[in-house]
Design an enzyme around this catalytic site. Structure first.
Site, PDB file in Angstrom:
ATOM      1  N   HIS A 191       0.737  -1.286  -0.017  1.00 49.54           N
ATOM      2  CA  HIS A 191       0.053  -0.089   0.079  1.00 49.54           C
ATOM      3  C   HIS A 191       0.939   1.383   0.122  1.00 49.54           C
ATOM      4  O   HIS A 191       0.277   2.279   0.361  1.00 49.54           O
ATOM      5  CB  HIS A 191      -1.015   0.131   1.298  1.00 49.54           C
ATOM      6  N   HIS A 237      -6.739  -2.656 -11.000  1.00 52.87           N
ATOM      7  CA  HIS A 237      -7.180  -2.384  -9.597  1.00 52.87           C
ATOM      8  C   HIS A 237      -8.781  -1.723  -9.543  1.00 52.87           C
ATOM      9  O   HIS A 237      -8.957  -1.014 -10.478  1.00 52.87           O
ATOM     10  CB  HIS A 237      -6.071  -1.143  -9.367  1.00 52.87           C
TER      11      HIS A 237
HETATM   12  O1  LIG Z   1      -7.533  -1.829  -3.685  1.00 52.82           O
HETATM   13  C1  LIG Z   1      -6.017  -1.497  -3.495  1.00 52.82           C
HETATM   14  O2  LIG Z   1      -5.357  -2.336  -3.929  1.00 52.82           O
HETATM   15  C2  LIG Z   1      -5.761  -0.589  -2.480  1.00 52.82           C
HETATM   16  O3  LIG Z   1      -4.599  -0.368  -2.513  1.00 52.82           O
HETATM   17  C3  LIG Z   1      -7.043   0.499  -1.926  1.00 52.82           C
HETATM   18  C4  LIG Z   1      -6.718   2.001  -2.127  1.00 52.82           C
HETATM   19  O4  LIG Z   1      -6.463   2.104  -3.647  1.00 52.82           O
HETATM   20  C5  LIG Z   1      -7.820   2.765  -1.544  1.00 52.82           C
HETATM   21  O5  LIG Z   1      -8.993   2.594  -2.499  1.00 52.82           O
HETATM   22  C6  LIG Z   1      -7.325   3.822  -1.719  1.00 52.82           C
HETATM   23  O6  LIG Z   1      -8.497   4.805  -1.236  1.00 52.82           O
HETATM   24 MG   LIG Z   2      -3.506  -1.509  -3.553  1.00 53.47          MG
END
Ligand SMILES: O=C(O)C(=O)C[C@@H](O)[C@H](O)CO
Ligand SMILES: [Mg+2]
Length: 382
Positions: free
Chosen positions: A185, A285
């Site tokens: 993250h 994503h």
């Molecule tokens: O789903 C993912 O891989 C994330 O890292 C979640 C992130 O993108 C959140 O949505 C940001 O608010």
């Molecule tokens: Mg992510």
């Protein structure tokens, strides 16, 4: 046909839908949003609307180039998310006008089903075992969890052991019967990523996501040189011009463009093709809503290198509304054996409950991600 109106709806949990209307009654829906910056994207959509009103919605490629190049400044999360949602809606209109799903317009399907994965464990990788057991019961066998809590630039052995122990537990309980990606993250510095990846290697996570922040992308190739684990990134990269540099430098095994952040279907199909040329997998994503997911699936079903699809059913961000709450044709999104069938309805393949959207948009929250701080008070990457 001419575009007549763009209407945005900010919605729980943290999404925004866009409706584009035309003078022939056909309308298209898209999902332009940056999580936590919905109002900024909303303003960008309205500004870009000046280029669209009165134009032929069928000329998607030209309208995309006008939106991207016409304002001199370009790229970045706000503008590219606004273009993304508009692009999705234009493809929705085109498919509805011609009576076919978007994947048919893009050359037809390359697969019969698309493998999906589910989040477990929330913002901090706790209770993952229970989460996996619950989802396994409905046929899900591929998961993603946050790989660690906040991590200092140089952190200690306890922080590393906490991250490793979570993963060791998963393998101890489930062996090789499930797979899981670890999302760092962007919380981890380059020095700590080297240590964490080394310690995690024996447990064979399916991939390591955002091992460092996108602004440290030059480390992807260096980290890949030290590990056999596939490295994934892309949710904070917004155009093929950003992916170009990273693909040429090497290191990524999987690219994760977000269909609602990286210019939409028109741009992400190009990113997918670029990645295929480097033998890199595509895993869009998608922690967002149904229009974003539908746009992902349109690209997945025409991309040979699509490997798995994120979807937000049960994700910890969906407080106040769930993935399919605003969708009439919920059955079309049913997962079987942890995978999706192609969406067969025209356009994006999503029938939106417009009355519910209008009603829920009246009390839309201004979602913000939490602001984390380290023990010493310094801002921590969330
Ligand atoms: O789903 C993912 O891989 C994330 O890292 C979640 C992130 O993108 C959140 O949505 C940001 O608010
Ligand atoms: Mg992510």
């Amino acid at each position: 046909m001419k575009i007549t109106r763009l209407t945005t709806y900010r919605l729980p949990p943290r999404w925004m839908f866009l409706k584009i209307e035309t003078d022939e009654g056909v309308c298209g829906w898209g999902e332009p949003v940056i999580e936590g910056r919905a109002r900024s994207v909303e303003a960008a959509v309205q500004e870009l609307g000046d280029y669209l009103i009165g134009q032929d919605p069928a000329r998607i490629n030209d309208l995309w180039q006008v939106m991207y190049r016409g304002g001199f400044y370009r790229g970045g999360p706000i503008l590219m998310s606004a273009i993304a949602g508009i692009d999705q809606a234009l493809w929705d209109i085109k498919g509805k006008t011609l009576g076919v799903p978007v994947w048919q317009l893009l050359g037809g399907q390359v697969r019969d089903r698309m493998k999906a994965y589910s989040w477990v464990g929330g913002d901090r990788p706790a209770e993952v075992i229970a989460g996996i057991e619950t989802l396994r019961a409905i046929g899900i066998d591929t998961f993603k969890l946050n790989g660690c809590a906040e991590m200092s630039l140089i952190d200690n052995s306890r922080a590393v052991d906490e991250a490793v122990n979570t993963v060791a537990q998963i393998r101890e309980v489930f062996g090789n019967q499930i797979e899981f990606g670890l999302d760092f993250h962007g919380r981890v510095s380059a020095p700590m990523a080297k240590i964490l990846i080394k310690e995690l290697e024996p447990y064979r996570p399916l991939f390591i996501e955002e091992p460092v922040l996108a602004e440290q992308a030059e480390y992807y190739s260096r980290l890949a040189a030290q590990t056999h684990l596939p490295i994934a990134a892309g949710e904070r990269m917004y155009s093929r011009f950003e992916f170009k540099r990273v693909l040429a430098a090497g290191g990524l095994a999987i690219v994760q463009p977000d269909l609602s952040h990286a210019g939409g279907i028109t741009e992400c199909v190009k990113i997918a093709a670029m990645a295929e040329a480097y033998d890199v997998g595509l895993a869009p994503h998608c922690p967002l809503g149904p229009l974003a997911l539908a746009a992902c699936l349109q690209v997945d079903f025409v991309s040979h290198n699509a490997v798995f699809q994120e979807q937000s059913m049960g994700i910890h961000y969906n407080q106040g509304a769930e993935l399919l709450d605003y969708v009439v044709n919920k059955a079309d999104f049913a997962m079987h054996t942890g995978s999706f069938a192609p969406l067969m309805k025209p356009g994006l393949g999503v029938e939106i409950d417009e009355a519910l959207v209008i009603e829920r948009s009246r009390d839309a929250p201004d979602w913000r991600n939490p602001l984390w701080r380290h023990a010493d008070g310094a801002v921590a990457e969330w």
